[in-house]
Design an enzyme around this catalytic site. Structure first.
Site, PDB file in Angstrom:
ATOM      1  N   LEU A  62       1.205  -0.702  -0.209  1.00 29.73           N
ATOM      2  CA  LEU A  62       0.005   0.424   0.455  1.00 29.73           C
ATOM      3  C   LEU A  62       0.780   1.287   0.279  1.00 29.73           C
ATOM      4  O   LEU A  62       2.163   0.994   1.052  1.00 29.73           O
ATOM      5  CB  LEU A  62      -0.596  -0.355   0.969  1.00 29.73           C
ATOM      6  N   ASP A  63       0.635   2.238  -0.983  1.00 28.19           N
ATOM      7  CA  ASP A  63       1.278   3.249  -1.168  1.00 28.19           C
ATOM      8  C   ASP A  63       1.258   4.225   0.926  1.00 28.19           C
ATOM      9  O   ASP A  63       0.674   3.688   1.460  1.00 28.19           O
ATOM     10  CB  ASP A  63       0.999   4.500  -1.692  1.00 28.19           C
ATOM     11  N   TYR A  64       2.112   4.834   0.856  1.00 30.27           N
ATOM     12  CA  TYR A  64       2.491   5.561   1.623  1.00 30.27           C
ATOM     13  C   TYR A  64       1.228   5.837   3.126  1.00 30.27           C
ATOM     14  O   TYR A  64       1.233   6.261   3.858  1.00 30.27           O
ATOM     15  CB  TYR A  64       3.457   6.608   1.652  1.00 30.27           C
TER      16      TYR A  64
END
Length: 272
Positions: free
Chosen positions: A58-60
């Site tokens: 998952l992206d930051y």
């Protein structure tokens, strides 16, 4: 922010990742990571005494469901499901603008690395022959309009997103490509959308269809329980209920259907 464990057995830990948090880091001084909260800083390394295996990313800036394997065998089992596109993933997002042209859409723009020198780590959609660069890979997202409203007086739309493929930044790129960037997405608005306290993209449901003991994990709706958002929100037109677990499961069934009878439909694709 705390990292809540939603599910755990002998093979997997499934957590609800907060927004603005890394999954792991090779920098031992970086403590804002999922691994630091649930295990040790080096648990993502094979040299760790108790290694963990991240079978998805998952992206930051993205919050929500994250599946972590406890051993290599479990990682391989889950990895094959992701590789063969047998998993089902559903995201809630709030996007800029009112979506009026369709209720359901398939977005088929390929995604590649943005060639601009100032856009490190940014991806780009192939929407015309002029944008054919960065070794693009085919990408497919389904989008279902759930509700319109306003945030700080600006029009926004709540959507359900189902990625069929799993390209880097795919959902963010596809939303931007159809003219509706995700609220708070600093990167894909060229650093303009910086007022919201977060990016409004949340991995809400993950289905892992194991032959034995399949997993169907859902996290709570995160936006309207956030006072910093809800006090700036005004509802508009609601197309589907989605805020309870039962209602969210029902809208997932809608976006899963191949036919579009009775639904205003649009397909986005680059035609040479």
């Amino acid at each position: 922010m705390a990292v809540d464990k939603i599910f755990e057995n002998e093979d997997y830990i499934i957590v609800n990742k907060p927004y603005d948090m890394y999954i792991n880091s090779d920098n031992e001084n970086e403590k804002n990571t999922v691994t630091c909260h649930i295990a040790s800083h080096d648990s993502h390394l094979s040299s760790s005494t108790n290694p963990l295996y991240f079978v998805q990313r998952l992206d930051y800036s993205t919050s929500g469901i994250l599946c972590i394997a406890k051993n290599k065998t479990a990682a391989a089992r889950a990895g094959k499901l992701f590789e063969k596109r047998l998993t089902r993933k559903y995201y809630l997002a709030i996007v800029r603008g009112h979506i009026l042209g369709f209720e359901l859409a398939d977005i088929h723009y390929a995604v590649g690395v943005d060639p601009s020198p100032q856009s490190a780590h940014k991806m780009s959609p192939v929407i015309s022959s002029a944008s054919l660069s960065g070794e693009p890979r085919a990408a497919h997202t389904r989008m279902l309009v759930l509700e319109t409203g306003s945030y700080c007086g600006d029009p926004v739309t709540v959507v359900l997103l189902k990625p069929i493929t799993g390209r880097r930044h795919q959902l963010r790129v596809h939303c931007s490509a159809v003219g509706h960037t995700i609220l708070g997405d600093y990167t894909y608005t060229n650093k303009v959308d910086s007022t919201p306290h977060r990016m409004f993209l949340h991995a809400t449901r993950l289905i892992l269809p194991f032959l034995q003991d399949p997993l169907d994990i859902q996290s709570p709706e995160p936006f309207f329980t956030d006072l910093e958002f809800s006090r700036k929100w005004k509802p508009g037109k609601k197309f589907y209920k989605y805020k309870t677990q039962e209602d969210f499961t029902a809208v997932c069934d809608v976006i899963d259907k191949n036919y579009t009878v009775g639904i205003k439909y649009e397909e986005f694709c680059f035609k040479k």
